[in-house]
Enzyme design. Sequence first.
Site, short mmCIF file in Angstrom:
data_model
loop_
_atom_site.label_atom_id
_atom_site.label_comp_id
_atom_site.label_asym_id
_atom_site.label_seq_id
_atom_site.Cartn_x
_atom_site.Cartn_y
_atom_site.Cartn_z
N SER A 229 -2.99 38.53 -2.33
CA SER A 229 -2.97 37.50 -1.29
C SER A 229 -3.30 36.16 -1.92
O SER A 229 -3.79 36.08 -3.05
CB SER A 229 -3.99 37.80 -0.19
OG SER A 229 -5.31 37.72 -0.71
N LYS A 230 -3.01 35.07 -1.20
CA LYS A 230 -3.32 33.74 -1.70
C LYS A 230 -4.82 33.58 -1.93
O LYS A 230 -5.25 32.87 -2.82
CB LYS A 230 -2.82 32.67 -0.72
CG LYS A 230 -1.31 32.54 -0.68
CD LYS A 230 -0.88 31.40 0.23
CE LYS A 230 0.63 31.24 0.21
NZ LYS A 230 1.08 30.14 1.08
N ARG A 231 -5.59 34.26 -1.09
CA ARG A 231 -7.04 34.18 -1.21
C ARG A 231 -7.51 34.70 -2.56
O ARG A 231 -8.53 34.29 -3.09
CB ARG A 231 -7.69 34.99 -0.09
CG ARG A 231 -9.20 34.89 -0.04
CD ARG A 231 -9.74 35.81 1.05
NE ARG A 231 -9.14 35.55 2.34
CZ ARG A 231 -9.31 36.34 3.41
NH1 ARG A 231 -10.06 37.43 3.31
NH2 ARG A 231 -8.73 36.03 4.54
N HIS A 232 -6.74 35.62 -3.15
CA HIS A 232 -7.12 36.22 -4.43
C HIS A 232 -6.24 35.74 -5.57
O HIS A 232 -5.99 36.47 -6.52
CB HIS A 232 -7.06 37.75 -4.32
CG HIS A 232 -8.08 38.32 -3.37
ND1 HIS A 232 -7.77 38.69 -2.09
CD2 HIS A 232 -9.41 38.53 -3.52
CE1 HIS A 232 -8.86 39.14 -1.48
NE2 HIS A 232 -9.87 39.06 -2.33
#
Length: 475
Positions: A229-232
């Site tokens: 994900s973008k978060r990671h």
Amino acid sequence: NYLFAKKHGGDFLLRIEDTDQTRLVPGAADSLADTLIWAGVKWNEGFRSAQKPEIGSYVQSERLPTYRHWCDHLLTHGHAYPCFCSTERLEAVRKQQSSKNLSTSYDRNCRTLSVTEAAKRVATGESHVIRFKVPLQGETVVDDIIRGKVSFSHSIIDDQVLIKSDQYPTYHLAAVVDDHLMEISHVIRGEEWLSSTPKHMLLYKAFGWDHPNFAHLPLLLREDGGKLSKRHGSASVEEYHKNGYLPEALVNFVASLGWSSTDTDEVFTMQQLIERFELERVQKGGAKVAMAKLDWLNGIHMRQRLASHDSTQSLVQLAREQLSKDERFKTVLKDTSDSQLEKVLRVMKDRIQLISQLLNHLYFFEDPIYDSPSSQAVMQKMWKPESDSILKALLTRLHSLSTDDFTVGTLQPLLASFNKELNVSARDLLSPLRFALSGHDVGAPVSDTMEILGKEKCIQRIENALKHCAIQFIK
């Protein structure tokens, strides 16, 4: 989707699904289209392309009357109903369900309202959504091309919203209506949409339409097994483009995530992917995104570009654009010809995987800074007291060569025999010579570096290094 459509002689459509106005990003649709063009994924029909008159716009936010028409069809035939529940009530219901360890879903509070009462409340302008009336009993079986038959009991399927209070459709309604009207034969999407597929199949049944074939691709995972994900740290395609990855390498890499060919090959052109792709060879389990493999593929595709004149020129231009983004390169690249840049790429093709890695080899484009901390450390390791006399003797030999003779074919055997003449090891000659030419202890083969730099620059750099090292040893 693209590989499957092209392999079977089908059409690939580009539809912009922008019904969630809260997440709308201005310019995102054009950016998406530009990215697909960059990647070589060309659509036959849709946004910014050929459009069928009977379809109209391929942007969902411009198709609201169509969705309203088909939603009214469901209302008329008793397959949908208005829901007047407030956000606060829905949240209270979810909290109560959670406190009892129940799955959270709509409690169908408005489903039992009479048609007359619901119509009156709608007529007064009361805020509402339209929900689909999911059958209370039975099950829906999804026959997925990748996962086989998957059963879903209707008791766990929510009465999903079809039209929101802002009068925009949800993905569920818009996708089903558009897939039918646009004659979509295969819906190929991520695994996370599998649980929504029975809802869509029930909608097709309510409309009296045949549903398309479904195939749900595996999730993309980080190398540690977590969901990407973008978060990671997941990057967008635009970022890969900006960072100098080749489109054919990225396409090759993405196609290999969760899919494998019938043989052991891993490197493919777009046409080869089209010819070999089979949905049946897509794995069910999540696919780990190993960035080292993308870098490896990028290096291979760079070398493949260097195999033909036209693709070589495109790579040279890409290198110029990419390197020009670095402030150190802006000035020196103005004095660097395309032919010289091509020579650098050919010499470094087995040593770099990304064009940006040439930033570590500035010596091809500008003189080394011998008194920099990094060069000083290299000098201490590579320069010996006898290096001075060895390079001075080499200078005499280099002066005797003509400019035309300053080629790998001449320089390589010259250097190979010169250390024997002086009765020194190859390392005693090449280590200080490499330092003089580049300021580094590793890099391209010395003879290749010398040919690219040319006679004048090589002699100049060796002389400058001799002066600098003499001062350092005096100190």
